[in-house]
Design an enzyme around this catalytic site. Structure first.
Site, short mmCIF file in Angstrom:
data_model
loop_
_atom_site.label_atom_id
_atom_site.label_comp_id
_atom_site.label_asym_id
_atom_site.label_seq_id
_atom_site.Cartn_x
_atom_site.Cartn_y
_atom_site.Cartn_z
CB SER A 128 -0.85 0.01 1.28
OG SER A 128 -1.40 1.30 1.49
CE1 TYR A 182 -4.54 -2.05 4.94
CE2 TYR A 182 -3.44 0.04 4.55
CZ TYR A 182 -4.05 -1.10 4.06
OH TYR A 182 -4.16 -1.29 2.69
N1 LIG Z 1 -8.52 -0.58 -2.11
C1 LIG Z 1 -7.48 0.21 -1.89
O1 LIG Z 1 -7.54 1.43 -2.07
C2 LIG Z 1 -6.17 -0.38 -1.43
C3 LIG Z 1 -5.08 0.49 -1.34
C4 LIG Z 1 -3.85 -0.01 -0.94
C5 LIG Z 1 -3.71 -1.35 -0.64
N2 LIG Z 1 -4.80 -2.18 -0.72
C6 LIG Z 1 -4.56 -3.59 -0.40
O2 LIG Z 1 -5.08 -4.41 -1.42
C7 LIG Z 1 -5.46 -5.67 -0.88
C8 LIG Z 1 -6.87 -5.99 -1.29
O3 LIG Z 1 -7.74 -5.00 -0.78
P1 LIG Z 1 -9.15 -4.64 -1.44
O4 LIG Z 1 -9.23 -3.17 -1.47
O5 LIG Z 1 -9.36 -5.42 -2.67
O6 LIG Z 1 -10.11 -5.14 -0.25
P2 LIG Z 1 -11.44 -6.05 -0.26
O7 LIG Z 1 -12.27 -5.76 -1.46
O8 LIG Z 1 -12.00 -5.87 1.09
O9 LIG Z 1 -10.87 -7.54 -0.41
C9 LIG Z 1 -10.12 -8.15 0.60
C10 LIG Z 1 -9.89 -9.59 0.22
O10 LIG Z 1 -9.06 -10.18 1.25
C11 LIG Z 1 -9.68 -11.38 1.66
N3 LIG Z 1 -9.33 -11.72 3.03
C12 LIG Z 1 -9.55 -11.01 4.17
N4 LIG Z 1 -9.08 -11.69 5.24
C13 LIG Z 1 -8.55 -12.84 4.76
C14 LIG Z 1 -7.91 -13.95 5.36
N5 LIG Z 1 -7.71 -14.02 6.67
N6 LIG Z 1 -7.49 -14.96 4.56
C15 LIG Z 1 -7.70 -14.91 3.22
N7 LIG Z 1 -8.29 -13.90 2.60
C16 LIG Z 1 -8.71 -12.86 3.36
C17 LIG Z 1 -11.17 -11.16 1.49
O11 LIG Z 1 -11.82 -12.43 1.42
P3 LIG Z 1 -13.39 -12.66 1.77
O12 LIG Z 1 -14.13 -11.52 1.09
O13 LIG Z 1 -13.68 -13.99 1.15
O14 LIG Z 1 -13.52 -12.62 3.25
C18 LIG Z 1 -11.19 -10.40 0.17
O15 LIG Z 1 -11.11 -11.29 -0.91
C19 LIG Z 1 -5.27 -5.56 0.62
O16 LIG Z 1 -4.01 -6.12 0.98
C20 LIG Z 1 -5.26 -4.06 0.86
O17 LIG Z 1 -4.53 -3.71 2.01
C21 LIG Z 1 -6.02 -1.72 -1.10
#
Ligand SMILES: NC(=O)c1ccc[n+]([C@@H]2O[C@H](COP(=O)([O-])OP(=O)(O)OC[C@H]3O[C@@H](n4cnc5c(N)ncnc54)[C@H](OP(=O)(O)O)[C@@H]3O)[C@@H](O)[C@H]2O)c1
Length: 286
Positions: A171, A184
């Protein structure tokens, strides 16, 4: 600047108008947290680029099955697999399943992540531990299993010039401090040096380890930051490129980092953030 905005309507993200190149043909991948948001689009992009994919999820089988269907539509193979990435036994079982389904592994994308926000002096041990366990320990456990498998398999030059590739989804908060989200930011800062240290250790085996650091990407994790006009406009103060990112854009970056097109790149972080790490407060001269 105002004149520029009046003359030019700033476009939103577009799908590139070019044919899909199957740069990952014949490769086998695991994408964690692939049932939603960024992970789902990474898995679909990697599948469309020719790889077979294990779609890891924690609770949302529906989202995982949607990703499987998208990949199958393009002629690829994909299987959903439920595992909590912070649980050693479940992670080991997931890698065994990948071996059973595909015979080997070439790509791991460590994407699973979550937030449990609180003011620092109110943060509970549960909130701290859950975030560190999923976001950091999870990347350690999955990377360790991947390296074992890559080492065991070695290089097959007909498939890829590397023995394996790991992509850690980090991130912008691996470098930008984040008040109210200390657990985080600490987890993502940890991912940064986990990634670099593993990259250094396994480079002689021709295993590449890199990170993608997204900025603000339109997913459920940060819904309140973009869902209303007011929130979106506030968010733009942090983004020099003046638009939110889409999960497909992280998917395309991941395909490139997993492909031989980036073969000389290891231990680096690719910021896909519309300039969020460029000190936007200085945009107007500081
Ligand atoms: N969106 C942003 O702006 C942003 C920015 C920087 C970094 N990120 C990073 O990108 C990654 C994905 O985020 P996202 O925005 O796509 O979030 P999201 O839509 O909430 O998706 C999160 C994913 O992680 C899975 N997950 C959560 N806990 C888990 C566990 N214990 N074991 C296995 N899977 C797990 C969830 O699975 P279930 O739904 O099946 O529970 C879901 O598939 C994260 O690492 C986040 O920190 C996101």
């Amino acid at each position: 600047m105002k004149d520029y905005y009046q003359k030019n309507k700033l476009p939103e993200a577009v799908q590139p108008n070019c044919p899909i190149v199957q740069s990952l043909k014949g490769q086998k991948a695991i994408v964690t947290g692939a049932s939603s948001g960024i992970g789902k689009e990474i898995a679909i992009a990697i599948g469309k680029a020719g790889a077979d994919v294990i779609i890891n999820y924690a609770s949302s089988i529906k989202g995982a099955e949607e990703a499987v269907k998208e990949i199958e539509k393009c002629g690829g193979k994909a299987f959903p697999f439920k595992a909590d990435v912070s649980n050693e036994e479940e992670v080991v079982a997931m890698f065994e399943e990948a071996k059973k389904q595909f015979g080997s592994l070439d790509i791991l994308v460590n994407n699973a992540g979550l937030q449990k926000d609180a003011p620092f002096d109110e943060m509970t041990i549960e909130q701290w531990d859950r975030v560190i366990n999923v976001n950091l320990r999870g990347q350690f456990l999955c990377s360790r299993e991947a390296v074992k498998e890559f080492k065991n398999k070695g290089i097959n030059p007909n498939i890829s010039c590397a023995a394996g590739k790991i992509i850690c989804v980090s991130s912008v908060h691996d470098v930008i401090p984040w008040a109210g989200h200390v657990n985080y930011a600490a987890s993502k800062g940890g991912v940064s040096l986990l990634m670099k240290s593993v990259a250094q250790e396994v480079a002689p085996l021709r295993i590449r380890v890199n990170a993608i650091a997204p900025g603000a990407i339109r997913t459920p994790i940060n819904h309140e930051a973009w869902a209303t006009e007011e929130a979106y406009s506030d968010l733009m103060k942090l983004i020099p490129y003046k638009r939110i990112g889409e999960p497909e854009e992280i998917g395309r970056a991941a395909v490139w980092l997993a492909s031989d097109d980036s073969d000389y790149i290891t231990g680096t972080t690719l910021y896909v953030d519309g300039g969020m790490t460029l000190y936007p407060g200085f945009e107007t001269g500081g």
